[in-house]
Write a protein that holds these residues in place. Structure first.
Motif, PDB file in Angstrom:
ATOM      1  N   ASP A   1      92.096  84.556  13.726  1.00  0.00           N
ATOM      2  CA  ASP A   1      90.820  83.914  14.028  1.00  0.00           C
ATOM      3  C   ASP A   1      89.913  84.897  14.754  1.00  0.00           C
ATOM      4  N   PHE A   2      88.673  84.496  14.945  1.00  0.00           N
ATOM      5  CA  PHE A   2      87.665  85.400  15.501  1.00  0.00           C
ATOM      6  C   PHE A   2      87.994  85.849  16.924  1.00  0.00           C
ATOM      7  N   SER A   3      88.792  85.072  17.644  1.00  0.00           N
ATOM      8  CA  SER A   3      89.077  85.396  19.046  1.00  0.00           C
ATOM      9  C   SER A   3      90.310  86.283  19.228  1.00  0.00           C
ATOM     10  N   GLU A   4      90.971  86.660  18.106  1.00  0.00           N
ATOM     11  CA  GLU A   4      92.102  87.594  18.204  1.00  0.00           C
ATOM     12  C   GLU A   4      91.643  88.867  18.919  1.00  0.00           C
ATOM     13  N   GLN A   5      92.503  89.413  19.784  1.00  0.00           N
ATOM     14  CA  GLN A   5      92.128  90.576  20.590  1.00  0.00           C
ATOM     15  C   GLN A   5      92.534  91.887  19.918  1.00  0.00           C
ATOM     16  N   ILE A   6      91.575  92.796  19.819  1.00  0.00           N
ATOM     17  CA  ILE A   6      91.835  94.162  19.372  1.00  0.00           C
ATOM     18  C   ILE A   6      91.173  95.097  20.368  1.00  0.00           C
ATOM     19  N   ASP A   7      91.964  95.931  20.992  1.00  0.00           N
ATOM     20  CA  ASP A   7      91.472  96.887  21.983  1.00  0.00           C
ATOM     21  C   ASP A   7      90.680  96.179  23.086  1.00  0.00           C
ATOM     22  N   GLY A   8      91.170  95.003  23.487  1.00  0.00           N
ATOM     23  CA  GLY A   8      90.546  94.271  24.584  1.00  0.00           C
ATOM     24  C   GLY A   8      89.276  93.526  24.240  1.00  0.00           C
ATOM     25  N   LYS A   9      88.965  93.418  22.945  1.00  0.00           N
ATOM     26  CA  LYS A   9      87.740  92.732  22.525  1.00  0.00           C
ATOM     27  C   LYS A   9      88.073  91.672  21.489  1.00  0.00           C
TER      28      LYS A   9
END
Length: 329
Positions: A203-211
């Protein structure tokens, strides 16, 4: 009796939209813009200082990155992408961007959403030091569905005729300098969407590199006009790394008989590319995405230090004799 509004087109909304975007559009004007908003075409006085000038044009869209903007209801940066994809091409032929026009087509005009898009376009124009002198908004409920819309951009620049073909300036032993991208930019989003949202079902809220993932994916395409104008005398050629990646775009500035050797370990790739590389073959990654390199500068060795001292670029390779292609080493 039946009206145009009954058919799905609201003229009053269109007029309201024009009034809403006037401040953004006017903020991009310079002394060469003739007239204001609301005429039948945009007018621009050609700048002086060119000896043998030619006009160059570039047009593009933002591809299926737009689908993510629509689905997430985030419209503030997609206009920057639109400008970037056009002006970054112009400067590769040593054209100074002069002005920009946009085309916005939708099923039903949402004034607030469209205003955010145009605000982004105006911001992109300011980054590119060009004027937004016109555009077109079309409501077409017979062609688009629900909240869908599409964008196209058109940029015009000016260059000296003898500067346009950069292949003649590229020589053996020239150095390749990478200007970092701000992320994925605006290419490869059909693969991006298939991987993240179909295969991995994130989903859109998954975290990648803290974002949040959606913020990473919608990071606006970097505009390189400032670097071009500042470093122009030191640059032999420039390659905008778009669809096709370094693999297909860098050879476009090479003459026959010269090859670009690119050191893979020298490339600084943002975390999102490393994440995708777990699921996509390396060769596919490098011929689809920029991999963290938004623009490649080809520079004579005598000018390398000056270029590196005046931008955030770094060396990724050199030009050698060989077949006209990119060889990753």
């Amino acid at each position: 009796m039946i009206s145009y509004k009954d058919a799905g087109v609201d003229i009053d909304a269109g007029n309201s939209f024009v009034e809403a975007i006037k401040p953004f559009v006017k903020s991009t004007f310079n002394d060469n813009v003739l007239g204001g908003i609301g005429s039948f075409s945009g007018a621009f006085k050609l700048p002086s200082g060119f000896k043998n000038p030619a006009l160059l044009g570039a047009t593009d869209g933002v591809g299926t990155k737009l689908r993510l903007a629509i689905d997430s209801k985030k419209f503030d940066t997609i206009g920057i992408d639109l400008v970037a994809m056009c002006v970054n091409d112009l400067i590769c032929n040593f054209a100074t961007p002069l002005f920009f026009l946009d085309y916005y087509a939708t099923a039903k005009l949402d004034v607030n959403e469209a205003k955010d898009v145009v605000k982004g376009i105006s911001e992109g124009c300011k980054q590119a030091r060009c004027a937004l002198i016109g555009g077109e908004t079309a409501e077409m409920p017979g062609l688009y569905q629900k909240d869908d819309f599409d964008l196209a951009g058109f940029a015009v620049g000016m260059a000296e005729v003898e500067d346009i073909d950069r292949t003649k300036f590229v020589k053996e032993d020239d150095v390749l300098i990478a200007l970092p991208s701000s992320g994925i930019h605006s290419n490869g989003y059909s693969l991006v969407r298939k991987l993240f949202f179909e295969k991995l079902q994130l989903d859109f809220s998954e975290q990648i590199d803290g974002k949040n993932l959606i913020d990473v994916l919608l990071a606006p395409t970097r505009i390189y006009v400032d670097e071009f104008l500042r470093l122009k005398p030191c640059i032999n050629a420039m390659a905008h790394i778009t669809g096709g990646g370094i693999t297909e775009n860098l050879p476009r500035v090479l003459p026959d008989g010269l090859q670009a050797n690119v050191r893979l370990k020298a490339i600084n790739s943002p975390e999102v590319f490393k994440y995708m590389s777990k699921y996509v073959e390396k060769d596919e990654m490098f011929r689809t995405f920029n991999m963290g390199v938004g623009m490649v500068l080809v520079v004579s060795r005598a000018n390398v230090d000056t270029v590196l001292e005046n931008c955030d670029g770094y060396i990724i390779g050199e030009v050698v004799r060989g077949e006209k292609c990119v060889k990753f080493i």
